[in-house]
Design a protein around this motif. Structure first.
Motif, PDB file in Angstrom:
ATOM      1  N   MET A  26      32.097 113.537-138.524  1.00 28.38           N
ATOM      2  CA  MET A  26      31.802 114.289-139.745  1.00 28.38           C
ATOM      3  C   MET A  26      30.336 114.706-139.812  1.00 28.38           C
ATOM      4  O   MET A  26      30.013 115.753-140.370  1.00 28.38           O
ATOM      5  CB  MET A  26      32.207 113.488-140.984  1.00 28.38           C
ATOM      6  CG  MET A  26      33.723 113.371-141.167  1.00 28.38           C
ATOM      7  SD  MET A  26      34.591 114.968-141.122  1.00 28.38           S
ATOM      8  CE  MET A  26      33.887 115.789-142.549  1.00 28.38           C
ATOM      9  N   ALA A  27      29.447 113.908-139.219  1.00 29.35           N
ATOM     10  CA  ALA A  27      28.027 114.271-139.200  1.00 29.35           C
ATOM     11  C   ALA A  27      27.799 115.543-138.380  1.00 29.35           C
ATOM     12  O   ALA A  27      26.883 116.308-138.664  1.00 29.35           O
ATOM     13  CB  ALA A  27      27.191 113.121-138.640  1.00 29.35           C
ATOM     14  N   GLY A  28      28.646 115.779-137.384  1.00 30.00           N
ATOM     15  CA  GLY A  28      28.522 116.975-136.552  1.00 30.00           C
ATOM     16  C   GLY A  28      29.655 117.958-136.757  1.00 30.00           C
ATOM     17  O   GLY A  28      29.882 118.824-135.912  1.00 30.00           O
ATOM     18  N   ALA A  29      30.359 117.844-137.878  1.00 26.97           N
ATOM     19  CA  ALA A  29      31.545 118.677-138.128  1.00 26.97           C
ATOM     20  C   ALA A  29      31.176 120.143-138.326  1.00 26.97           C
ATOM     21  O   ALA A  29      30.099 120.460-138.837  1.00 26.97           O
ATOM     22  CB  ALA A  29      32.279 118.171-139.366  1.00 26.97           C
ATOM     23  N   PRO A  30      32.083 121.022-137.929  1.00 23.70           N
ATOM     24  CA  PRO A  30      31.842 122.440-138.186  1.00 23.70           C
ATOM     25  C   PRO A  30      31.832 122.718-139.695  1.00 23.70           C
ATOM     26  O   PRO A  30      32.414 121.971-140.470  1.00 23.70           O
ATOM     27  CB  PRO A  30      33.032 123.140-137.505  1.00 23.70           C
ATOM     28  CG  PRO A  30      34.026 122.091-137.206  1.00 23.70           C
ATOM     29  CD  PRO A  30      33.343 120.771-137.250  1.00 23.70           C
ATOM     30  N   GLU A  31      31.176 123.788-140.057  1.00 25.46           N
ATOM     31  CA  GLU A  31      31.098 124.158-141.474  1.00 25.46           C
ATOM     32  C   GLU A  31      32.501 124.339-142.056  1.00 25.46           C
ATOM     33  O   GLU A  31      33.387 124.906-141.406  1.00 25.46           O
ATOM     34  CB  GLU A  31      30.307 125.457-141.632  1.00 25.46           C
ATOM     35  CG  GLU A  31      30.042 125.820-143.068  1.00 25.46           C
ATOM     36  CD  GLU A  31      29.143 127.027-143.213  1.00 25.46           C
ATOM     37  OE1 GLU A  31      29.304 127.735-144.205  1.00 25.46           O
ATOM     38  OE2 GLU A  31      28.295 127.246-142.327  1.00 25.46           O
ATOM     39  N   GLY A  32      32.707 123.798-143.228  1.00 19.88           N
ATOM     40  CA  GLY A  32      33.996 123.922-143.896  1.00 19.88           C
ATOM     41  C   GLY A  32      34.926 122.747-143.660  1.00 19.88           C
ATOM     42  O   GLY A  32      35.953 122.626-144.334  1.00 19.88           O
TER      43      GLY A  32
END
Length: 117
Positions: A26-32
């Protein structure tokens, strides 16, 4: 007359290691992205496989498990295959990935990528 509401246990248990991995995802998740979702699509030589992906929209039918690092969803169609399972994150010098201890699985393929219920 008051109705007692009992919170149901989650379909599966996440280890601390799995929760930490979800937090890193989640820290590196794509936008949205609003969370990570587990599903069991038909795939592999045994019939069903575990699939973990980002999710951008909550499905009210999915089970939502709140973790310290972000929300984790279990696909509604997969819950019956996963009840009582433990999801862990294992990492060593050669491999890394989510590992499942699923009491509902009656068999799995030789490579461990798919399972049968």
């Amino acid at each position: 007359m008051a109705t007692n509401v009992r919170e149901m246990p989650a379909a599966l248990t996440l280890t601390e290691s799995a929760e930490a991995r979800i937090a890193r995802l989640m820290a590196g998740a794509p936008e949205g992205a609003i969370g990570v979702k587990l599903s069991t699509p038909q795939r592999g030589c045994s019939g069903l496989a575990y699939s973990v992906d980002y999710v951008t929209e909550a499905d009210p039918m999915d089970e939502k498990i709140v973790t310290p690092g972000g929300d984790f969803y279990v696909d509604a169609a997969s819950v019956l295959y996963l009840i009582g399972s433990i999801m862990d994150w294992k990492e060593d010098d050669f491999t890394a990935g989510f590992v499942f201890d699923n009491p509902n699985a009656t068999g799995s393929c030789g490579c461990g990528e798919s399972f049968t219920v």
